[in-house]
Design an enzyme around this catalytic site. Structure first.
Site, PDB file in Angstrom:
ATOM      1  CG  ASP A  55      -1.965   1.176   1.207  1.00 38.40           C
ATOM      2  OD1 ASP A  55      -3.196   0.779   0.584  1.00 38.40           O
ATOM      3  OD2 ASP A  55      -1.741   2.162   1.394  1.00 38.40           O
ATOM      4  CE  LYS A  81      -5.382   3.898   4.114  1.00 38.74           C
ATOM      5  NZ  LYS A  81      -6.071   3.882   3.089  1.00 38.74           N
ATOM      6  CB  CYS A 183     -14.298   7.302  -1.808  1.00 35.27           C
ATOM      7  SG  CYS A 183     -13.822   5.721  -2.523  1.00 35.27           S
TER       8      CYS A 183
END
Ligand SMILES: [Zn+2]
Length: 341
Positions: A55, A81, A183
């Site tokens: 990530d 993350k 998003c």
């Protein structure tokens, strides 16, 4: 022998034989957001021998609503993350290997990161990376599970190179910028990512235990708010489409020219810059140089500079995320001003 996998071994599709196979397998999860957190959790609990988390990002407060491996302490500790996920996952299962890589997958590092994996799970938030994964997986005959989520809608499809259609058979080209919601514009319902990641994990278990006949052959789409489930037939797309990837083996996305080094990030007022010839940055030295400009904090994983308008996060591989703008030229000039090079 431990009882850890007893219920999974009782299940007819897996058994002791299947469980043994899982122990010898390696899965890579690319992107550890909502989808990646859930699928990583399920892979680790299922006893896959090695789970690799890749990530590029750090954790923000607005992630906690759906990214189930993270907590408030991870944010206070400024953990990327991948690192926070590894810490949590290793506590869940200490019998398996968990690898964490803080990086963005791109054409120049994809092979070194994925060459030894048996299966890849898509936890990314952008089509550029998905098409890159698709090219890599078809070229190297590695199965991968596509997944995407927005609002209350989730989509997934399983790709076994040479057997099922690939992502390019289904989509042909990357949807043009602005044609897909993010998003940021539509929000995201956490159960939607939960259901898609769970399907991705189930598909992974089938493939890793050689239950290929059980693999989903449809493009599955769920709308949890409207109670709609769609199964699109795609099984003949490989035959009827002239797919550049799996029919004529043109792996365009594995070439650096197709890759954009500067990108706006999904769901964020942020831009990522990956220097073409990035070298390792000495974060303590950079911290002392940036001190007069704003608030600077750093650990061994990243450095953060906060000014009145922007937050600049620098990773040791010289990749930078600039929060506070969606404008690429603005981000580039901030990069040039503070990081230099
Ligand atoms: Zn194809």
């Amino acid at each position: 022998m431990s009882e850890r996998y007893a219920r999974q071994e009782l299940f007819y599709g897996i058994g002791k034989e299947g469980q043994k196979k899982l122990t010898g397998k390696k899965v890579a999860i690319i992107g550890c957001g909502a989808l990646g957190c859930t699928s990583a959790n399920l892979m680790v609990r299922s006893g896959v021998g090695c789970v690799k988390i890749i990530d590029r990002d750090f954790i923000e407060e607005c992630n906690l609503q759906r990214q189930t491996l993270f907590d408030e302490d991870d944010i206070s500790n400024n953990l990327p993350k991948a690192i926070a996920a590894k810490k949590k996952l290793q506590k869940i299962n200490s019998n398996i290997t968990i690898e964490a890589t803080v990086a963005e997958i791109n054409p120049s590092n994809i092979d070194s990161n994925l060459h030894d994996t048996d299966l890849i799970i898509d936890g990314t938030d952008n089509f550029e990376t998905r098409f890159l994964i698709n090219d890599y997986c078809v070229k190297n005959a590695i199965p991968w599970i596509y997944g995407a989520c927005i609002g209350s809608i989730g989509i997934t499809m399983s790709i076994i190179p040479g057997v099922t259609p690939c992502l390019r058979c289904a989509l042909q080209d990357i949807p043009t910028f602005g044609s897909t919601e993010t998003c940021d514009t539509a929000g995201i319902l956490s159960p939607a990512s939960g259901i898609i990641a769970s399907i991705q994990a189930a598909e992974a278990l089938k493939i890793l235990t050689d239950n290929v006949a059980a693999v989903n052959r449809y493009l599955l789409k769920f709308d949890l708010w409207k109670n709609e489930i769609t199964r699109l037939k795609i099984h003949n797309l490989r035959e009827i489409n002239i797919c550049k990837t799996c029919k004529s083996n043109q792996f365009e996305y594995l070439k650096m020219g197709k890759y954009s080094a500067t990108t706006t990030l999904c769901g964020r007022n942020a831009v990522q810059i990956v220097p073409v010839n990035g070298s390792n940055i000495n974060l303590p030295m950079l911290a002392s140089r940036l001190k007069p400009i704003g608030n600077v904090s750093f650990n061994k994983y990243m450095l953060r500079l906060e000014t009145d308008k922007y937050v600049v996060t620098v990773f040791p591989d010289s990749r930078v995320i600039i929060t506070g703008t969606n404008d690429l030229p603005t981000a580039k000039s901030i990069y040039a001003k503070y990081i230099g090079m």
